[in-house]
Structures are given as C-alpha cells and as structure tokens.
Design an enzyme around this catalytic site. Structure first.
Site, PDB file in Angstrom:
ATOM      1  N   ASP A 180      20.066  -0.870 -79.810  1.00 24.57           N
ATOM      2  CA  ASP A 180      19.892  -2.293 -79.553  1.00 24.57           C
ATOM      3  C   ASP A 180      18.651  -2.880 -80.211  1.00 24.57           C
ATOM      4  O   ASP A 180      18.093  -3.856 -79.730  1.00 24.57           O
ATOM      5  CB  ASP A 180      19.838  -2.539 -78.037  1.00 24.57           C
ATOM      6  CG  ASP A 180      18.681  -1.800 -77.370  1.00 24.57           C
ATOM      7  OD1 ASP A 180      18.016  -2.390 -76.488  1.00 24.57           O
ATOM      8  OD2 ASP A 180      18.439  -0.634 -77.724  1.00 24.57           O
ATOM      9  N   TYR A 209       9.492  -3.563 -79.339  1.00 27.12           N
ATOM     10  CA  TYR A 209      10.844  -3.481 -79.886  1.00 27.12           C
ATOM     11  C   TYR A 209      11.083  -4.654 -80.813  1.00 27.12           C
ATOM     12  O   TYR A 209      10.786  -5.775 -80.458  1.00 27.12           O
ATOM     13  CB  TYR A 209      11.875  -3.557 -78.754  1.00 27.12           C
ATOM     14  CG  TYR A 209      12.189  -2.214 -78.173  1.00 27.12           C
ATOM     15  CD1 TYR A 209      11.264  -1.544 -77.378  1.00 27.12           C
ATOM     16  CD2 TYR A 209      13.403  -1.601 -78.411  1.00 27.12           C
ATOM     17  CE1 TYR A 209      11.557  -0.318 -76.845  1.00 27.12           C
ATOM     18  CE2 TYR A 209      13.706  -0.364 -77.864  1.00 27.12           C
ATOM     19  CZ  TYR A 209      12.776   0.275 -77.083  1.00 27.12           C
ATOM     20  OH  TYR A 209      13.069   1.485 -76.535  1.00 27.12           O
ATOM     21  N   GLU A 220       9.096   0.755 -68.505  1.00 32.42           N
ATOM     22  CA  GLU A 220       8.437   1.719 -69.390  1.00 32.42           C
ATOM     23  C   GLU A 220       6.925   1.655 -69.253  1.00 32.42           C
ATOM     24  O   GLU A 220       6.318   0.592 -69.400  1.00 32.42           O
ATOM     25  CB  GLU A 220       8.797   1.480 -70.858  1.00 32.42           C
ATOM     26  CG  GLU A 220       7.974   2.390 -71.797  1.00 32.42           C
ATOM     27  CD  GLU A 220       8.444   2.452 -73.240  1.00 32.42           C
ATOM     28  OE1 GLU A 220       9.355   1.678 -73.611  1.00 32.42           O
ATOM     29  OE2 GLU A 220       7.906   3.276 -74.003  1.00 32.42           O
ATOM     30  N   SER A 265      18.697   8.128 -72.831  1.00 33.68           N
ATOM     31  CA  SER A 265      19.028   6.836 -73.416  1.00 33.68           C
ATOM     32  C   SER A 265      18.054   6.709 -74.583  1.00 33.68           C
ATOM     33  O   SER A 265      16.979   6.125 -74.474  1.00 33.68           O
ATOM     34  CB  SER A 265      18.834   5.684 -72.437  1.00 33.68           C
ATOM     35  OG  SER A 265      19.061   4.446 -73.110  1.00 33.68           O
ATOM     36  N   LYS A 303      15.977   3.749 -66.250  1.00 32.83           N
ATOM     37  CA  LYS A 303      15.542   4.253 -67.558  1.00 32.83           C
ATOM     38  C   LYS A 303      14.018   4.317 -67.549  1.00 32.83           C
ATOM     39  O   LYS A 303      13.336   3.368 -67.947  1.00 32.83           O
ATOM     40  CB  LYS A 303      16.035   3.342 -68.693  1.00 32.83           C
ATOM     41  CG  LYS A 303      15.593   3.814 -70.092  1.00 32.83           C
ATOM     42  CD  LYS A 303      16.396   3.106 -71.206  1.00 32.83           C
ATOM     43  CE  LYS A 303      15.780   3.380 -72.588  1.00 32.83           C
ATOM     44  NZ  LYS A 303      16.658   2.959 -73.696  1.00 32.83           N
ATOM     45  N   GLU A 341      14.571  -0.660 -66.557  1.00 29.96           N
ATOM     46  CA  GLU A 341      13.663   0.080 -67.444  1.00 29.96           C
ATOM     47  C   GLU A 341      12.211  -0.346 -67.269  1.00 29.96           C
ATOM     48  O   GLU A 341      11.754  -1.322 -67.882  1.00 29.96           O
ATOM     49  CB  GLU A 341      14.073  -0.107 -68.913  1.00 29.96           C
ATOM     50  CG  GLU A 341      13.152   0.659 -69.882  1.00 29.96           C
ATOM     51  CD  GLU A 341      13.576   0.560 -71.352  1.00 29.96           C
ATOM     52  OE1 GLU A 341      14.646  -0.032 -71.632  1.00 29.96           O
ATOM     53  OE2 GLU A 341      12.845   1.063 -72.213  1.00 29.96           O
ATOM     54  N   LYS A 369      20.717  -4.011 -70.457  1.00 28.60           N
ATOM     55  CA  LYS A 369      19.403  -3.379 -70.439  1.00 28.60           C
ATOM     56  C   LYS A 369      18.309  -4.430 -70.557  1.00 28.60           C
ATOM     57  O   LYS A 369      18.475  -5.451 -71.242  1.00 28.60           O
ATOM     58  CB  LYS A 369      19.351  -2.346 -71.582  1.00 28.60           C
ATOM     59  CG  LYS A 369      17.978  -1.826 -71.978  1.00 28.60           C
ATOM     60  CD  LYS A 369      17.416  -2.663 -73.101  1.00 28.60           C
ATOM     61  CE  LYS A 369      16.083  -2.179 -73.634  1.00 28.60           C
ATOM     62  NZ  LYS A 369      16.249  -1.274 -74.765  1.00 28.60           N
ATOM     63  N   GLY A 382       7.485   7.815 -77.647  1.00 31.72           N
ATOM     64  CA  GLY A 382       7.127   8.202 -79.017  1.00 31.72           C
ATOM     65  C   GLY A 382       7.452   9.643 -79.335  1.00 31.72           C
ATOM     66  O   GLY A 382       7.015  10.174 -80.355  1.00 31.72           O
TER      67      GLY A 382
END
Lengths: 359, 358
Positions: free
Chosen positions: A30, A359, A185, A296, A225, A183, A142, A269
């Site tokens: 994505d 992203y 992160e 994922s 996630k 998610e 997502k 990473g």
C-alpha cells in the site's frame, strides 16, 4: 456486549479469522505514490502509473505465491487497476482466495507543543470512503499511527490521541464491512534497550485496547499490527531472535485480549531475513498465545524482488522467484518451521531501516 | 516491561499460578465480624470469638476439603487464631498445601453526587498492614469493589474510582509480597437481561486492566475475581451454557492472557447453581488462556452452616457437607461435574441478598 451491533458482524469475524489462517499472512503493498517513488528511485525506475501497475502485477501474479497470502493491503490507485490483459487486480486476488485491503489514513501531522510527535488524519468522510472501497471489493483496511521513543516520548498526549484516532477509525470501518487493522507503530529509531521498548509497547497497547473498548469496537473483527519488541536501531545491544520473541509475546500477553484473532507484525526497519527469523522464533516460543502470530510485511517481502526487477520486463521471472522465496519463508515462520534456508535474494540481509520512516 | 520491578516477582508469579491449579480453588472465609454475625444469627448461634473460631476450625479441618483448595481468604482476626489444640490456622492451611489469604479492604463508602454508588476504602497504611500480614503467613490479599447496574449506573465516575482504587491496592500488595485478587463485583440486583450484564462487565473489566497497566502492576502475579455474566436477580433465569458463553466471551474481550487465573465470586447463586455454571465454563470449547476456578463464600458454606447450627455433635456432618461442595467445585474446574453432589440442606437455595454488603 459492550461492542456495537453491526450488520456486518459475522462477515467481519470470519474475514479477520481467515487473515490469521496458519501458514498465511499479509503483503503490505500500500505504498503511497510518494513512497513508491522513493523505492523506484533506488532502482532507477520512473515513478509513473504504468510502472506502479507493472510492479503490483509482478507481485500478484507470481506463480505459487498467493497460497501463502491471506490479504494484500493496497493503495487506492491499485484497488482500481488491472493486469496487462485487463483483469482487475481485486479479481486476481479473489480467485486466489486473497482478501483485498485498503490503506485509508491520510498520513500524519505534528501535534503542537510536542517534540515532533504526530497524530494520524483521515477521519473526515471516512465512512463514505469505506463504503466505496467495500463496493470495489476491499474487505479490510489499514490505518497507521506512529509513536517514537525518546527522553520524554511517547507523551501521554501522543498515546491518547493516536489510540483514540485508531478506535474511531476502527468502528467506522466495522460499520461499513471492513475489518480494521489497528497499527500503533512505535518506531525503532533510538538507542534505547529492549526493556524500554517493551515498557512503551505495553503502555501503548493497553491504551489502544481501552480506546477500542470505549468505542464499542468488535474485537473479534479486528487485527493488530504492532512492532516487534526489539532494542533501538542505535542500541549497542544486538539480541537473539529468541529474546525478541520472549519480550514481544510477553508484551502481547499483557495487553491484547484473546478475542483478537490475529496479530500481524510490521517489519519496521528489519531486513527480509531478520523479519522472517524473528517471526519464526515467536511462533516457536512455548507460552500462552491465544491469537495467530503472522506477518504484514512491506519492505521485508519486496526488497529483493525490487532489486531483481530493476523495472525491466526481462527480469520479471527472476523477481517473481525472489518474491516467492520470501512469501514461502514467512509462511513457514508462521508455523515455527522456517529452517533459515530461503535462497537469499540480493539484499535479503540488508537492513531496511530508514530513520524516522514516513510512508 | 511496564510492570514495576518487585523483589517478590518470582514468588508472586508462582503463588498466583498455584492458586489456579486445575482441580483447586479458593474458600472465601473472610466474613467480617459484622457479616459473620448475620450468618450465625441465621442459625441461632451467638456471635462471639469462640463461635467464630469454632466455625473456621470446622472448615479448615474438614477431612478431604483442603486438597480441593489452593487458598483460603481470611478476616484479620482469623489470621491469628488457633485450633482448639493450639495450632495456628495458618499452619494447618500451609501443611494442607493451601495458601492463606487476607481481606485488606475496609468496606465501601458512598460516592457523593451519585445514586448510591460506592468506592472502597483501605489504602491508608495498606503497605504496613500487608507487611504484617505477610509476616503472619499470608501470601495473597483480597479487596472488593462494588458496582451496580441501573438506569445510569455504573457511572463513569464509579467505574474509574473503583478501577483505580483496585490498581493502587494491587501494586501495594505486590510491593509487600502478597498476590492481589482484583475483585470488581457487579451486583446481580436488578431486572436487566444478560446482554446488559455482559456490556457492563466488559466495560468494567476493560477499565480495570487499563488502571492496572497505568499502575505498573505485574499481571502474572495477580488474580481476577469477577462476577459471572448472568441476568439480573429479578430477570428470568438462563441455562448454565448461556451463562458460560457470555461470561467467557466477556473475559476473552478484556482479560490479558498474562493473568494466570480467574476465580469467580458466587454472588447470590445457590451452591448448586454456582457449581453448575463453573462447570459449564470449563466445558466450553473456545480460547481460555487463564484457569477458570472458584472463590466462593456462601456457595461453599451454606449447607455446612445449616448442618452445624453451632452444635458440637453436628461437626462431622457439617464437615461432610463442606467436603461435598469442595469436591463438586473441584470437579467443576475440570468440567467433569456430573451434578451428582449429595445436595445438603439448602444447597439449591438462592443466597441472594439484595444490595449485599459483606
């Protein structure tokens, strides 16, 4: 039930459970137009629609790969694209029993008064957009929130804003038939040790599940996630996969309710090989694990494929072999059966860490 | 880890896990002096120290009972009492492989501005009291928070106050070597249906685990003592399988796998109901990453009390009645109870007392 009543409840629960099928996981394809542009630049490929289409066709039509994939996350453009012979990508996926997913957030913006912390935007009109995506064939979504570890970070504000944004996104998705991937992160950037990462991860996940409960989200129809629990990228300590597995699973045991069917890790990473080996160690760990533990992965599934392709038609077969190798390796890792024998493609051991990754 | 680093960590984790041993559970014998007075008066027994001692001796020396138990919760007075031949109760329990526990809360007080909702007190000097109890042999503690279901209840305030009180109590216990039982009881009083109870239970438990995380509690060294998910006491009854399904689902949605065991309170259920419901939960086929056991007070002692009625000559029969319930509940933790426990006098009797105060 403290969750809301959704006409899509049975479907959400079935789809979320399917994504966690042992032996399968998610391909995160994505990348936004801007982000895929950076990838292309690294292999000297022009960032035009036909190249973006060609890359995704390469991935989705790799012989034998889709059996290891339960879902693919797409960027909006890709949801409506077709193969060279005119078949919509979503149909290619459906025929291979792969659920199409869609990235629905609109990136991050800074939180005023913090030290560069962010919140994620995209709630306006989200319901309408989800409806459209469902009609186009998407069955999960997502939304990526980002936190960082620092002297005073993540702050209470950053944790709260991101957790409640995720919860609002999640319930809007469920109202419209899409399984939300949650998610949160926590970037790997920094020199902190693994204990610190564990501490922050547990705090963040606890906040997420409180927010999801407050917002009446149906946990059985969601996916998580998260990052794995690791030392920071600048940390002097390198730890073994078993140590990462122990800290990661313990953090999840302390925060993620058993009602959640599957945890689909992001690769951050990590190199392709690291991401696979760590997932494998997680699945070999003996302990209470009432959710599937799968992948994922974006970069960690595509890195060697991209390098092998280089944008050239004559390299497609070679590139597809590289992708198949990583897909199969990660499938084995979800079963704790990866033997470390995947034919390492060029760059498979290369760290994919980019500082302060956007992203 | 977001949990604080306790010098007692290994011991807390081991003791909490032990309490959840399949086939075992907790006898809640921690009735305060006032509450045990009500029980004793119901069987025409005078509420004095001797009688309270006699009752507990009857329970702790009942043949066959201790092997079915992993812990007994005591009131402070009992922690220091001895059997008639001079042996400390805590030693009798320890020799029987049973961990002594201690009730540490000081009852409830009303929250101003609410419709009769309460918070639990007892935090002042709690650390020192826990130290003392640990020295006396206690290895776990209990603190009862109470919520009710009504038009506008439980309110956000009462959920928050009770959850954060529980979390503060829990970490103080762990600092002093006691495994905290976290008990957020939602009273069964009311005419609501089982769905309503499920929604409230999920909301309350989610708040509790957020509070425990905020307070850096080591979840592997705690126990949860929740209500089962049932219709209100004024509502039509449902089958044990329905109770099991709603209860386990509520727990799956809120209780982290790190918690080793869930020890249900019996609320106003009869002895037999409580056993059957626990049995149904353990038969349910679904994700259950914690032991599911009992921490019963009334539902273990009712027929025993009636059989005893304060008379020496009834002790043996009363002890048999206790053994019958202990064994039945032990089987229920394994999902093997066949409903064949010899029903003592009153075993099927509802023990519901409206707006129950310990």
């Amino acid at each position: 039930m403290s969750c809301f009543k959704s006409k899509f409840a049975d479907e959400l629960i079935a789809n979320a459970a399917y994504i966690g099928t042992p032996g399968k996981g998610i391909l995160a394809a994505d990348e936004s137009t801007g982000t895929i542009g950076k990838r292309f630049a690294s292999i000297n490929v022009e960032n035009v629609e036909s190249n973006r289409r060609a890359l995704r066709e390469l991935l989705f039509t790799t012989p034998g790969a889709l059996q290891y994939i339960s879902g693919i996350i797409l960027f909006e453009e890709t949801l409506y694209q077709k193969t060279a012979s005119g078949k919509p990508f979503v149909d290619v996926m459906k025929e291979a029993k792969v659920l199409p997913g869609i990235k629905v957030d609109k990136g991050t913006v800074e939180l005023a008064g913090t030290n560069g912390e962010t919140t994620t935007i995209g709630l306006d009109g989200l319901g309408e957009r989800c409806k459209k995506y469902y009609e186009a064939g998407a069955r999960f979504a997502k939304w990526r929130t980002v936190l960082k570890i620092g002297a005073n970070e993540p702050s209470q504000l950053a944790i709260h804003e991101n957790a409640y944004g995720l919860a609002r996104y999640a319930v809007i998705c469920q109202e419209n038939g899409l399984v939300p991937i949650v998610e949160p992160e926590i970037l790997v950037d920094g020199s902190h040790d693994i204990e610190k990462c564990a501490y922050v991860t547990e705090r963040v996940l606890a906040a997420c599940y409180k927010a999801l409960n407050d917002h009446h989200v149906i946990l059985e129809g969601t996916l998580l996630k998260p990052n794995m629990v690791t030392p920071g990228s600048d940390s002097k300590s390198k730890v073994k996969p078993e140590v990462i597995a122990e800290h990661t699973v313990r953090a999840l045991q302390r925060t993620v309710p058993a009602a959640v069917p599957a945890v689909v890790f992001l690769s951050g990473g990590q190199s392709e090989e690291q991401a696979t080996v760590n997932l494998n160690a997680i699945n070999q760990l003996k302990g209470k694990k009432p959710w599937s533990l799968t992948f994922s992965y974006g970069r960690a599934l595509q890195q060697s494929t991209l390098k092998a392709w280089g944008g050239k038609e004559e390299n497609v077969e070679k590139a597809q072999k590289a992708f198949l190798a990583r897909a199969k390796a990660n499938s084995e890792a979800t079963l704790g059966g990866y033997k470390g024998d995947a034919q390492l493609g060029e760059g498979a051991s290369e760290s994919l860490h980019v500082e302060d990754y956007k992203y | 880890m977001s949990a604080f680093t306790s010098k007692f960590a290994d011991e807390l984790i081991a003791n909490a896990a032990y309490i959840g041993t399949p086939g075992k559970g907790i006898l809640a014998a921690d009735e305060s002096t006032g509450t045990i007075g009500k029980r004793l008066s119901s069987i025409n027994v005078e509420n004095n120290e001797t009688n309270r001692r006699n009752l507990r001796e009857l329970l702790f020396t009942a043949p066959g009972a201790l092997p079915c138990l992993s812990g007994v919760i005591l009131f402070e007075e009992t922690l220091y009492q001895k059997s008639s031949d001079g042996k400390l109760f805590v030693d009798i329990l320890k020799e029987g492989g049973v961990l002594p526990g201690i009730k540490v809360d000081k009852g409830t007080v009303e929250l101003a501005g609410t419709n009769g909702e309460t918070t639990t007190q007892g935090l002042d000097g709690l650390g020192d009291r826990c130290k003392k109890y640990y020295e006396a042999g206690a290895r776990f503690a209990k603190w009862r928070a109470v919520l009710k279901i009504g038009e506008n209840e439980p309110s956000e305030l009462s959920i928050h106050e009770n959850a954060y009180g529980l979390a503060r109590y829990a970490v103080i216990c762990q600092e002093n070597g006691l495994v905290p039982i976290v008990e957020p009881e939602i009273l069964v009083d009311g005419s609501h249906d089982i769905q309503k109870c499920a929604a409230v239970t999920e909301r309350v438990l989610a708040a509790c685990y957020k509070a425990l995380s905020d307070h850096h509690v080591l979840l592997e060294g705690t126990l949860l003592k929740p209500n089962m998910v049932t219709p209100g006491s004024d509502s039509p009854k449902v089958s044990p399988e329905v109770i099991a399904e709603h209860t386990v689902r509520a727990l799956q949605r809120t209780v982290p796998a790190a918690v080793p065991a869930i020890v249900f309170l019996s609320g106003g259920q009869s002895e037999e109901e409580a056993t059957r419901n626990l049995n149904a939960m353990n038969q349910l086929k679904t994700k259950k990453p914690w032991s599911l056991s009992f921490s019963f007070g009334r539902a273990l002692q009712q027929s025993t009390l009636k059989t005893w009625s304060g008379k020496e000559e009834n002790v043996k029969a009363a002890q048999e009645a206790l053994y019958v319930r202990c064994k039945a509940n032990s089987e229920a933790t394994l999902g093997t109870y066949k409903g064949d426990a010899k029903l003592g006098d009153g075993a099927a009797e509802s023990l519901h007392v409206k707006d129950y105060k310990y």
